[in-house]
Design a protein around this motif. Structure first.
Motif, mmCIF file in Angstrom:
data_model
loop_
_atom_site.group_PDB
_atom_site.id
_atom_site.type_symbol
_atom_site.label_atom_id
_atom_site.label_comp_id
_atom_site.label_asym_id
_atom_site.label_seq_id
_atom_site.Cartn_x
_atom_site.Cartn_y
_atom_site.Cartn_z
ATOM 1 N N VAL A 120 0.942 1.011 8.252
ATOM 2 C CA VAL A 120 1.922 1.526 9.221
ATOM 3 C C VAL A 120 3.251 0.777 9.054
ATOM 4 C CG1 VAL A 120 0.259 2.421 10.877
ATOM 5 C CG2 VAL A 120 0.863 0.010 10.970
ATOM 6 N N PRO A 121 4.047 1.163 8.038
ATOM 7 C CA PRO A 121 5.323 0.488 7.774
ATOM 8 C C PRO A 121 6.321 0.668 8.926
ATOM 9 C CG PRO A 121 4.633 1.888 5.928
ATOM 10 C CD PRO A 121 3.782 2.250 7.101
ATOM 11 N N PRO A 122 7.235 -0.311 9.065
ATOM 12 C CA PRO A 122 7.329 -1.531 8.254
ATOM 13 C C PRO A 122 6.261 -2.532 8.671
ATOM 14 C CG PRO A 122 8.981 -1.559 9.981
ATOM 15 C CD PRO A 122 8.320 -0.215 10.057
ATOM 16 N N THR A 123 5.662 -3.179 7.680
ATOM 17 C CA THR A 123 4.587 -4.115 7.956
ATOM 18 C C THR A 123 4.502 -5.141 6.831
ATOM 19 O OG1 THR A 123 2.270 -4.252 8.671
ATOM 20 C CG2 THR A 123 2.758 -2.771 6.832
ATOM 21 N N TYR A 124 3.549 -6.046 6.929
ATOM 22 C CA TYR A 124 3.375 -7.118 5.951
ATOM 23 C C TYR A 124 3.052 -6.525 4.580
ATOM 24 C CZ TYR A 124 1.246 -11.329 3.868
ATOM 25 O OH TYR A 124 0.923 -12.387 3.058
ATOM 26 N N GLY A 125 3.809 -6.909 3.567
ATOM 27 C CA GLY A 125 3.723 -6.284 2.260
ATOM 28 C C GLY A 125 2.454 -6.542 1.485
ATOM 29 N N MET A 126 1.693 -7.583 1.842
ATOM 30 C CA MET A 126 0.521 -7.932 1.044
ATOM 31 C C MET A 126 -0.601 -6.912 1.186
ATOM 32 S SD MET A 126 -0.109 -10.159 -1.192
ATOM 33 C CE MET A 126 -1.541 -10.293 -2.272
ATOM 34 N N TYR A 127 -0.619 -6.149 2.285
ATOM 35 C CA TYR A 127 -1.650 -5.119 2.424
ATOM 36 C C TYR A 127 -1.551 -4.114 1.282
ATOM 37 C CZ TYR A 127 -1.073 -6.756 7.299
ATOM 38 O OH TYR A 127 -0.919 -7.512 8.434
ATOM 39 N N ILE A 157 -6.736 1.068 -4.858
ATOM 40 C CA ILE A 157 -7.083 1.834 -3.667
ATOM 41 C C ILE A 157 -5.859 2.618 -3.197
ATOM 42 C CG2 ILE A 157 -8.019 1.741 -1.331
ATOM 43 C CD1 ILE A 157 -9.913 0.708 -3.561
ATOM 44 N N ALA A 158 -6.024 3.891 -2.915
ATOM 45 C CA ALA A 158 -4.908 4.722 -2.464
ATOM 46 C C ALA A 158 -4.417 4.274 -1.095
ATOM 47 C CB ALA A 158 -5.336 6.185 -2.416
ATOM 48 N N VAL A 159 -3.103 4.295 -0.921
ATOM 49 C CA VAL A 159 -2.476 3.896 0.338
ATOM 50 C C VAL A 159 -1.857 5.119 0.998
ATOM 51 C CG1 VAL A 159 -0.572 2.578 1.360
ATOM 52 C CG2 VAL A 159 -2.006 1.533 -0.409
ATOM 53 N N ARG A 160 -2.169 5.300 2.264
ATOM 54 C CA ARG A 160 -1.546 6.355 3.067
ATOM 55 C C ARG A 160 -0.672 5.671 4.125
ATOM 56 N NH1 ARG A 160 -6.246 11.005 3.860
ATOM 57 N NH2 ARG A 160 -6.542 11.383 1.608
ATOM 58 N N LYS A 161 0.591 6.015 4.132
ATOM 59 C CA LYS A 161 1.533 5.363 5.037
ATOM 60 C C LYS A 161 1.887 6.283 6.199
ATOM 61 C CE LYS A 161 3.576 2.554 1.354
ATOM 62 N NZ LYS A 161 4.821 2.163 0.656
ATOM 63 N N VAL A 162 1.783 5.736 7.386
ATOM 64 C CA VAL A 162 2.207 6.428 8.599
ATOM 65 C C VAL A 162 3.215 5.518 9.287
ATOM 66 C CG1 VAL A 162 1.515 7.478 10.782
ATOM 67 C CG2 VAL A 162 -0.061 7.521 8.818
ATOM 68 N N ASN A 163 4.488 5.829 9.140
ATOM 69 C CA ASN A 163 5.526 4.949 9.668
ATOM 70 C C ASN A 163 5.382 4.732 11.170
ATOM 71 O OD1 ASN A 163 6.593 4.859 7.113
ATOM 72 N ND2 ASN A 163 8.379 6.106 7.564
ATOM 73 N N LEU A 164 5.749 3.542 11.602
ATOM 74 C CA LEU A 164 5.860 3.277 13.029
ATOM 75 C C LEU A 164 6.947 4.178 13.626
ATOM 76 C CD1 LEU A 164 5.721 -0.642 13.082
ATOM 77 C CD2 LEU A 164 3.852 0.941 13.588
ATOM 78 N N THR A 165 6.934 4.315 14.930
ATOM 79 C CA THR A 165 7.985 5.073 15.605
ATOM 80 C C THR A 165 9.289 4.280 15.550
ATOM 81 O OG1 THR A 165 7.462 4.079 17.742
ATOM 82 C CG2 THR A 165 6.287 6.104 17.146
ATOM 83 N N ASN A 166 10.368 4.870 16.038
ATOM 84 C CA ASN A 166 11.671 4.192 16.000
ATOM 85 C C ASN A 166 11.694 2.920 16.837
ATOM 86 O OD1 ASN A 166 12.860 6.036 14.232
ATOM 87 N ND2 ASN A 166 13.513 7.386 15.893
ATOM 88 N N SER A 174 16.994 -5.272 4.574
ATOM 89 C CA SER A 174 17.827 -4.083 4.724
ATOM 90 C C SER A 174 17.341 -2.891 3.913
ATOM 91 C CB SER A 174 19.281 -4.401 4.359
ATOM 92 O OG SER A 174 19.385 -4.856 3.018
ATOM 93 N N LYS A 175 16.453 -3.109 2.939
ATOM 94 C CA LYS A 175 15.921 -2.014 2.131
ATOM 95 C C LYS A 175 14.522 -1.585 2.584
ATOM 96 C CE LYS A 175 18.510 -2.989 -2.124
ATOM 97 N NZ LYS A 175 18.410 -3.267 -3.571
ATOM 98 N N VAL A 176 14.002 -2.218 3.620
ATOM 99 C CA VAL A 176 12.665 -1.905 4.106
ATOM 100 C C VAL A 176 12.727 -0.703 5.047
ATOM 101 C CG1 VAL A 176 10.734 -2.781 5.499
ATOM 102 C CG2 VAL A 176 11.888 -4.291 3.864
ATOM 103 N N THR A 177 11.718 0.163 4.982
ATOM 104 C CA THR A 177 11.636 1.339 5.844
ATOM 105 C C THR A 177 11.817 0.976 7.312
ATOM 106 O OG1 THR A 177 10.105 2.415 4.319
ATOM 107 C CG2 THR A 177 10.151 3.248 6.572
#
Length: 352
Positions: free
Chosen positions: A105-112, A121-130, A321-324
């Motif tokens: 759930v980006p933005p989050t800790y990058g090591m996951y 392993i496939a990653v599925r990203k569901v962004n956090l809300t604003n 500044s470049k992170v989702t």
């Protein structure tokens, strides 16, 4: 309670069938006067303290002491070479390469994500809300029969805010995979640790660390709390002696300093509030995310130029500044009062 959770159904077949390595210290536990079982050097070490003997592979003494501090029974505890080891073990235990997937759930800790990629392993990203909270509908849509893990960082890195506890509980009740809550910054938060909910949720894994509030980042000791069954899986597949004796000795000594740590936490939280209030007076600061951690995420004008200027001044912050969802933001760790004052002075000089 998640009544439909089935741990054995989640485990990879090869892990379920695995016969773990049995070390010399696994086969004999107790005291002796002559140790001739592990092919160690009998003469000692060329150091002030002897480290010629292999350490306790399950760190019983250290877990016993941590148990008193954390309020979690030792049998529900895993110690790793940083939290990164526990993250990697989760992938290796539960995720079949090129078959299973995990939800981040980006933005989050990058090591996951890095660990997922290492383990194919496939990653599925569901962004956090604003406002940096969970998108429960999006998460529900992303889950399928091959979704094994879901990582939630709370307080979140790099945003600093805590994730709504009721939303986390909703996922724990409805998701049949493992929910991993990373509480690396929990010591600075008003929100209670989810360790209190271990008995209620068999699919819950909690990560903590001694690298932040405890000031032991160089010793690389991470903690995972979970059901006895999940901890047994970790112990089954970890390297035999994953926590060296020097780290065990130093952490045991450090754990006597609870009062000092509590004072440092109070001081950090107080300095965080001062730093936020002073940053908020700057016209170039567009937004400061409310923080429950020992850092703040600050959105401001010219973030990359400011970052470069701070580096020139010998002041290092993190350019996010470049992170989702963190566009235009710098992540600033709360330092000592003199460090924070130097930072603020440099920022004011840059913009003036």
């Amino acid at each position: 309670m998640n009544m439909s959770f089935n741990l054995n159904a989640l485990l990879r077949d090869n892990i379920r069938k695995l016969v773990p390595y049995s070390s010399a210290r696994d086969e004999f536990k107790g005291e002796a006067s002559v140790w001739l079982d592990a092919n160690e050097n009998p003469f000692g070490s060329p150091l002030p303290h002897d480290y010629n003997r292999y350490p306790d592979p399950l760190q019983h003494q250290l877990k016993h002491k941590l148990s008193k501090i954390k309020g979690v029974p030792a049998e529900h505890m895993f110690l790793g070479n940083g939290s990164d080891e526990a993250i990697d073990l989760l992938y290796r235990a539960f995720c079949t390469p090129q078959v299973d997937n995990v939800i981040l759930v980006p933005p989050t800790y990058g090591m996951y994500e890095v660990s997922a990629n290492i383990n194919d392993i496939a990653v599925r990203k569901v962004n956090l809300t604003n406002d940096y909270q969970l998108n429960l509908d999006g998460i529900a849509e992303a889950i399928d029969q091959h979704t094994k893990l879901l990582f939630i960082c709370s307080p979140n890195n790099p945003t600093g805010n805590s994730i709504n506890a009721q939303d986390i509980e909703t996922i724990l009740v409805n998701f049949n995979g493992i929910v991993v809550i990373d509480e690396a910054y929990i010591n600075y938060s008003k929100q209670k640790s989810f360790t209190q909910a271990l008995a209620e949720f068999p699919n819950l894994v909690i990560l903590q660390t001694l690298s932040k509030a405890w000031g032991l980042a160089a010793l690389r000791l991470g903690l995972a709390f979970a059901s006895k069954e999940i901890i047994e899986v970790f112990n089954k597949i970890k390297p035999p002696y994953n926590i060296n004796q020097a780290t065990q000795d130093l952490v045991l000594e450090a754990l006597d300093g609870v009062d000092i740590i509590n004072e440092w936490i109070k001081a950090t939280v107080a300095e965080r509030e001062v730093l936020v209030s002073k940053l908020a007076t700057l016209a170039q600061v567009e937004h400061i995310t409310p923080s429950d951690a020992n850092f703040v995420l600050v959105k401001l004008s010219e973030p990359r130029a400011l970052y470069a200027y701070l580096v020139e001044q010998g002041i290092i912050v993190r350019d996010r500044s470049k992170v989702t969802l963190c566009e235009g933001c710098l992540r600033i760790t709360v330092g000592t009062k003199p460090e924070n004052e130097r930072l603020l002075e440099a920022i004011q000089t840059f913009y003036n």
